[in-house]
Write a protein that holds these residues in place. Structure first.
Motif, PDB file in Angstrom:
ATOM      1  N   THR A 129       0.841  -1.208   0.000  1.00 56.31           N
ATOM      2  CA  THR A 129       0.000   0.000   0.000  1.00 56.31           C
ATOM      3  C   THR A 129       0.872   1.252   0.000  1.00 56.31           C
ATOM      4  OG1 THR A 129      -0.304  -0.480   2.359  1.00 56.31           O
ATOM      5  CG2 THR A 129      -2.185  -0.842   0.918  1.00 56.31           C
ATOM      6  N   ARG A 164       2.434   5.976  -2.938  1.00 53.48           N
ATOM      7  CA  ARG A 164       3.482   6.830  -3.524  1.00 53.48           C
ATOM      8  C   ARG A 164       3.257   7.003  -5.019  1.00 53.48           C
ATOM      9  NH1 ARG A 164       6.226   4.594   0.762  1.00 53.48           N
ATOM     10  NH2 ARG A 164       6.730   2.662  -0.287  1.00 53.48           N
ATOM     11  N   LYS A 172       2.105   9.811   9.450  1.00 55.37           N
ATOM     12  CA  LYS A 172       0.843   9.313  10.013  1.00 55.37           C
ATOM     13  C   LYS A 172       0.176   8.340   9.045  1.00 55.37           C
ATOM     14  CE  LYS A 172       0.211  13.135  13.051  1.00 55.37           C
ATOM     15  NZ  LYS A 172      -0.176  14.531  13.035  1.00 55.37           N
ATOM     16  N   VAL A 195      -2.665   6.993   6.514  1.00 55.00           N
ATOM     17  CA  VAL A 195      -3.697   7.428   5.576  1.00 55.00           C
ATOM     18  C   VAL A 195      -5.016   6.775   6.009  1.00 55.00           C
ATOM     19  CG1 VAL A 195      -4.359   7.229   3.121  1.00 55.00           C
ATOM     20  CG2 VAL A 195      -1.984   7.687   3.750  1.00 55.00           C
ATOM     21  N   GLY A 208       2.500  -4.148   4.310  1.00 56.82           N
ATOM     22  CA  GLY A 208       2.092  -2.847   4.858  1.00 56.82           C
ATOM     23  C   GLY A 208       0.585  -2.655   4.915  1.00 56.82           C
ATOM     24  N   ARG A 256      -3.075  -2.373   8.431  1.00 58.06           N
ATOM     25  CA  ARG A 256      -2.286  -1.646   9.411  1.00 58.06           C
ATOM     26  C   ARG A 256      -3.136  -1.166  10.584  1.00 58.06           C
ATOM     27  NH1 ARG A 256       2.231   0.286   6.006  1.00 58.06           N
ATOM     28  NH2 ARG A 256       3.616   1.633   7.122  1.00 58.06           N
ATOM     29  N   GLN A 315      -8.862  -2.140   9.103  1.00 61.84           N
ATOM     30  CA  GLN A 315      -8.357  -2.714   7.845  1.00 61.84           C
ATOM     31  C   GLN A 315      -8.298  -4.244   7.917  1.00 61.84           C
ATOM     32  OE1 GLN A 315      -4.617  -0.857   6.658  1.00 61.84           O
ATOM     33  NE2 GLN A 315      -5.391   1.177   7.136  1.00 61.84           N
ATOM     34  N   ARG A 336      18.017   3.575   3.828  1.00 60.83           N
ATOM     35  CA  ARG A 336      17.260   2.883   2.772  1.00 60.83           C
ATOM     36  C   ARG A 336      17.209   3.689   1.471  1.00 60.83           C
ATOM     37  NH1 ARG A 336      11.397   0.741   4.098  1.00 60.83           N
ATOM     38  NH2 ARG A 336      11.050   2.825   4.933  1.00 60.83           N
ATOM     39  N   ARG A 380       6.184   7.475  12.951  1.00 59.40           N
ATOM     40  CA  ARG A 380       5.775   6.231  12.284  1.00 59.40           C
ATOM     41  C   ARG A 380       5.791   5.057  13.251  1.00 59.40           C
ATOM     42  NH1 ARG A 380       9.701   6.647   7.329  1.00 59.40           N
ATOM     43  NH2 ARG A 380       8.943   4.575   6.772  1.00 59.40           N
TER      44      ARG A 380
HETATM   45  P1  ADP Z   1       7.108   1.475   5.966  1.00 60.32           P
HETATM   46  O1  ADP Z   1       7.069   0.010   5.642  1.00 60.32           O
HETATM   47  O2  ADP Z   1       8.488   2.038   5.984  1.00 60.32           O
HETATM   48  O3  ADP Z   1       6.290   1.856   7.178  1.00 60.32           O
HETATM   49  P2  ADP Z   1       5.202   2.020   3.796  1.00 60.32           P
HETATM   50  O4  ADP Z   1       5.790   2.213   2.455  1.00 60.32           O
HETATM   51  O5  ADP Z   1       4.493   0.736   4.072  1.00 60.32           O
HETATM   52  O6  ADP Z   1       6.371   2.306   4.834  1.00 60.32           O
HETATM   53  O7  ADP Z   1       4.184   3.206   4.110  1.00 60.32           O
HETATM   54  C1  ADP Z   1       4.528   4.560   3.930  1.00 60.32           C
HETATM   55  C2  ADP Z   1       3.391   5.443   4.403  1.00 60.32           C
HETATM   56  O8  ADP Z   1       2.220   5.194   3.594  1.00 60.32           O
HETATM   57  C3  ADP Z   1       2.908   5.211   5.837  1.00 60.32           C
HETATM   58  O9  ADP Z   1       3.671   5.938   6.785  1.00 60.32           O
HETATM   59  C4  ADP Z   1       1.457   5.703   5.764  1.00 60.32           C
HETATM   60  O10 ADP Z   1       1.383   7.115   5.759  1.00 60.32           O
HETATM   61  C5  ADP Z   1       1.035   5.228   4.384  1.00 60.32           C
HETATM   62  N1  ADP Z   1       0.447   3.865   4.401  1.00 60.32           N
HETATM   63  C6  ADP Z   1       0.938   2.744   3.799  1.00 60.32           C
HETATM   64  N2  ADP Z   1       0.151   1.687   4.015  1.00 60.32           N
HETATM   65  C7  ADP Z   1      -0.882   2.135   4.789  1.00 60.32           C
HETATM   66  C8  ADP Z   1      -2.020   1.512   5.361  1.00 60.32           C
HETATM   67  N3  ADP Z   1      -2.272   0.211   5.196  1.00 60.32           N
HETATM   68  N4  ADP Z   1      -2.869   2.292   6.109  1.00 60.32           N
HETATM   69  C9  ADP Z   1      -2.635   3.606   6.276  1.00 60.32           C
HETATM   70  N5  ADP Z   1      -1.573   4.244   5.778  1.00 60.32           N
HETATM   71  C10 ADP Z   1      -0.700   3.533   5.028  1.00 60.32           C
END
Ligand code: ADP
Ligand code: ADP
Ligand code: ZN
Length: 216
Positions: A31, A36, A57, A59, A85, A88, A92, A127, A172
């Motif tokens: 996700t 992104r 934070k 989403v 991811g 979360r 969800q 990273r 985070r």
């Molecule tokens: P990491 O694995 O380093 O935490 P991710 O690439 O999975 O980073 O996520 C980056 C950002 O995208 C999160 O900090 C959040 O803002 C958003 N995000 C990703 N997946 C979710 C999700 N399942 N629910 C809410 N926000 C999400």
């Protein structure tokens, strides 16, 4: 095989997912990557998500649930997928159950990757990824074989995420402990949870996960 990778930011979910993709031929549904991509494309979702992501934070559940539920209907997900991811939050997680059971599907396993907090900041700060194929690297832990050239595709263009800085890491991590870590108990109760030691070498973590998948 339908798999969830769970763990704090920087634990190694994406790194391990890329290896599972190569070995098992099922897609990685990240996700974070999808959000992104939406930010880069400037879609409505991307516009709503950008500031939230930059601040570290989460989403809204509504947005990510909609993205995933559409994605898992694609033909390449017919034989399974790796959720990286997502889920979360408990909302969800319930939505995932509903999505799968509505299609007569079940989860094969949930793999929790455990890493101490003090290591996570270094993993995140170091990273970077290939700008062409998305292969993941690290300044110290996982360098390309030839400096500045991607092992997988030969590209010389790399990128870093705007949220991968030491200031955002704390927010985070808080989001992880508050909103995501309850999923460990949630999946334990369902008999789906498997935990691996994410502190070891990347190959050692892969071996632990493969042993779990062989039994799942
Ligand atoms: P990491 O694995 O380093 O935490 P991710 O690439 O999975 O980073 O996520 C980056 C950002 O995208 C999160 O900090 C959040 O803002 C958003 N995000 C990703 N997946 C979710 C999700 N399942 N629910 C809410 N926000 C999400
Ligand atoms: P996540 O998707 O959980 O946020 P990543 O897979 O992107 O985490 O890993 C974060 C960083 O740590 C990457 O730069 C990656 O190369 C590195 N890394 C991943 N697993 C390990 C490990 N077992 N040991 C050392 N470094 C690792
Ligand atoms: Zn590449």
């Amino acid at each position: 095989m339908r798999l969830i990778l769970l763990g704090p930011p920087g634990a190694g979910k994406g790194t391990q997912a890329q290896r599972i993709v190569e070995k098992h031929g099922i897609p990685q549904l990240s996700t974070g990557d999808m959000l992104r991509a939406a930010v880069t494309a400037g879609t409505d979702v991307g516009k709503r998500a950008k500031a939230v992501m930059d601040a570290g934070k989460l989403v809204s559940d509504e947005i990510v649930i909609a993205i995933v539920s559409e994605r898992i209907d694609a033909p390449d997900c017919a034989n399974g997928f790796i959720l990286d991811g997502f889920p979360r939050t408990l909302v969800q997680a319930d939505a995932t159950e509903a999505m799968l059971s509505g299609k007569g599907l079940d989860l094969s396993a949930v793999v929790e990757i455990r890493v101490d907090d003090d290591i996570l900041a270094d993993r995140i700060a170091g990273r970077y990824t290939c700008g062409n194929c998305g292969a993941g690297y690290h300044d110290e832990n996982l360098k390309p074989k030839v400096e500045g050239v991607c092992d997988k595709c030969g590209s010389t263009h790399f990128k870093r995420r705007p949220d991968d800085n030491r200031e955002t890491v704390r927010t985070r991590l808080q989001a992880y402990y508050k909103e995501t870590s309850p999923l460990i108990g949630y999946y334990h109760c369902k008999g789906k949870l498997h935990s691996v030691d994410g502190m070891g070498e990347i190959d050692a973590v892969t071996a632990e996960i493969e042993a779990i998948l062989a039994r799942a």
